[in-house]
Design an enzyme around this catalytic site. Structure first.
Site, PDB file in Angstrom:
ATOM      1  N   PHE A  30       0.807  -1.216   0.000  1.00 18.59           N
ATOM      2  CA  PHE A  30       0.000   0.000   0.000  1.00 18.59           C
ATOM      3  C   PHE A  30       0.841   1.267   0.000  1.00 18.59           C
ATOM      4  CE2 PHE A  30       0.848  -0.014   4.468  1.00 18.59           C
ATOM      5  CZ  PHE A  30       0.597  -1.304   4.907  1.00 18.59           C
ATOM      6  N   LYS A  48       8.316   6.981   3.831  1.00 23.70           N
ATOM      7  CA  LYS A  48       7.271   6.019   3.474  1.00 23.70           C
ATOM      8  C   LYS A  48       6.063   6.795   2.980  1.00 23.70           C
ATOM      9  CE  LYS A  48       7.573   1.783   6.278  1.00 23.70           C
ATOM     10  NZ  LYS A  48       6.920   1.039   7.381  1.00 23.70           N
ATOM     11  N   ASP A 142       6.109  -9.343  17.161  1.00 23.34           N
ATOM     12  CA  ASP A 142       6.506  -9.910  15.865  1.00 23.34           C
ATOM     13  C   ASP A 142       8.005  -9.742  15.654  1.00 23.34           C
ATOM     14  OD1 ASP A 142       6.085 -11.253  13.480  1.00 23.34           O
ATOM     15  OD2 ASP A 142       5.638  -9.437  12.354  1.00 23.34           O
TER      16      ASP A 142
END
Length: 512
Positions: A30, A48, A142
């Site tokens: 995205f 980003k 994570d």
């Protein structure tokens, strides 16, 4: 420059007037990442560019917002830095620290198993960053080599906080997320967990990968992989040193309550070896960092045309503007270029403030020293090990869990509290002051009923709509010393009414 059209380029540059955009570093699901140069300082950054429509279509809004919220909070040498967030109706621009040496994953693939000193250096940096997260009530969830980036000097930068969760006192997570190979047994089992201990497990897997060049738990068949993880089934290669052979099994303990904590890892002899000065003490929290301003860099930014008083106020309030972005870019790049790698900042904190004992770190749920750790290889750490806490969350008891829960239900009945069973030792409750038992609920207090499949609750609609309704959760969990902790957490309703209820509830209990 990349091959994007002139119109789109000029549009982006009008949104980012303080940066000179360069080539595209990568393209994701995205958005894309572009290298850029900060106009005032000349320092490189990564920007980003996230497309709002794509984020919404992929239902990733929460993940993106979570990462922005967390990275805005953090200032640590081993966590990727977010300098600025610029939002438009169509895109979100994240101005971030630029690192150019790829992922730790690729480094391991290229080099294979690392020499112990190099692996330890990476591990020390990772633990320092993870500890900082936990001190700021964030669990990464994570952690894996793919999310650990390397700068030009091979320093680790923890990235990708999209799956992270903000920890709340007394609240347990039950979201299974992260990569299976690095996920803790309680995560893949869907059990309740407090948070920090799942990061410790992942760090154990990463340490194994650094020292062995392979994963401790690996199988192409997912059910088989889960079986190995849940059983803690792995082998330790013979080439590992005694210190590493002692530390890894302490981190890869299936029972999260018996797993080593971050403060205990810090005090382990293998971790302590060749520990850099700036990592020798826990890092300052974000409040301390905001109060400390580098006068030399401040003056440099003022010389660029920024107002001194406004800049100082913005730095103390962590306000994002052109002045603070310029300040932090200079600060980070200056320390990064020094041999100590932010050592001066950490050393100043160590000397200027009382040293925080490792036991004060966030540990899950109650921290105690593991037996045997101090006796490892005859090394006496004396007063360095974490002191056992004098306090704990919730109400303590040595009674049997069934007896505790039975007494809890009796107390709830006496107080006219509605309850709904979530698990054997977890329930949601609702209480309305001055409501009669007949109007509120009809609960069977037989303990077999509670431990069955039914939630014993019949509610009155009028009571539910009362403005004074108090909603709370009750959770029972076991500690390392074979005690049980009963925790109550307010979810909704007036704070003082909840405290009154807690006092009355405590008075009713006979086993705590």
């Amino acid at each position: 420059m990349d091959g994007s059209g002139t119109g789109s380029r000029s549009g982006v540059e009008s949104i980012l007037p303080n940066y000179k955009l360069g080539r595209t570093l990568g393209i994701g699901s995205f958005g894309r990442v572009k290298i850029a140069e900060h106009a005032l300082t000349g320092h490189k950054v990564a920007i980003k560019i996230l497309n709002r429509r794509k984020i919404k279509n992929m239902e990733m809004e929460e993940k993106v917002r979570r990462e922005i919220k967390i990275l805005r909070l953090f200032m640590h040498p081993h966590i990727i830095r977010l300098y600025e967030v610029i939002e438009t109706p169509t895109d979100i621009y994240l101005v971030m620290e630029y690192v150019n040496s790829g992922e730790l994953f690729d480094y391991i693939v290229e080099k294979g198993r690392l020499q112990e000193d190099e692996a330890r250096n990476f591990f020390q940096q990772i633990i320092s960053g993870v500890e900082y997260c936990h001190r700021n009530m964030v669990v990464h969830r994570d952690l894996k080599p793919e999310n650990l980036l390397l700068d030009s000097k091979c320093n680790v930068k923890i990235a990708d906080f999209g799956l992270s969760n903000i920890m709340r006192d007394g609240h347990f997570l039950k979201t299974s997320c992260g990569s299976p190979n690095y996920a803790a047994p309680e995560v893949i089992s869907g059990k309740l967990y407090a948070g920090p201990e799942v990061d410790v497990w992942s760090c154990g897997v990463i340490l194994y990968a650094l020292l062995c060049g392979t994963l401790p738990f690996d199988d192409e068949n997912i059910p088989n992989l889960f079986k190995k993880i849940k059983g803690g089934i792995y082998t330790l290669p013979s080439h590992l040193s005694p210190g590493a052979r002692d530390l890894i099994p302490r981190m890869l303990v299936v029972d999260p309550m018996k797993r080593v904590t971050i403060p205990e890892i810090r005090q382990h002899p293998w971790f302590q070896a060749h520990l850099p000065r700036y990592l020798a003490v826990p890092p300052p929290d974000t409040v301390q960092q905001a109060k400390k301003i580098d006068e030399e860099i401040l003056q440099e930014v003022i010389n660029m045309g920024f107002d001194r008083n406004h800049l100082i106020e913005s730095l103390r309030n962590r306000t994002q503007n052109d002045g603070t972005v310029t300040y932090y870019l200079i600060l980070d790049n200056r320390f990064r270029a020094s041999s100590g790698y932010l050592g001066a900042e950490f050393q100043e904190t160590m000397e200027g403030t009382p040293r925080m004992h490792p036991a004060e770190s966030v540990a899950s749920p109650v921290s105690h020293r593991l037996p045997g750790l101090m006796e490892y290889q005859g090394v006496g750490l004396r007063s360095q090990y974490p002191v056992e806490r004098k306090w704990a969350l919730g109400l303590q008891s040595r009674a049997h869990p069934r007896e505790i829960m039975t007494e809890v239900l009796k107390a709830l009945q006496d107080l006219n509290v509605c309850w709904k069973k979530i698990g054997h030792y977890n329930m949601k409750c609702r209480w309305v002051p001055n409501s009669s038992a007949d109007g509120m609920l009809s609960n069977s207090m037989h303990d077999n009923n509670y431990f069955g499949d039914e939630s014993s609750i019949i509610e009155n609609e009028a009571a539910v709509k009362s403005p004074n309704v108090v909603k709370f959760e009750i959770q029972l969990y076991k500690t390392r010393d074979d005690k049980y902790l009963l925790d109550l957490q307010r979810v909704q309703g007036p704070q003082f009414l909840f405290l009154d209820l807690c006092a009355a509830f405590l008075a009713q209990l006979r086993v705590l």
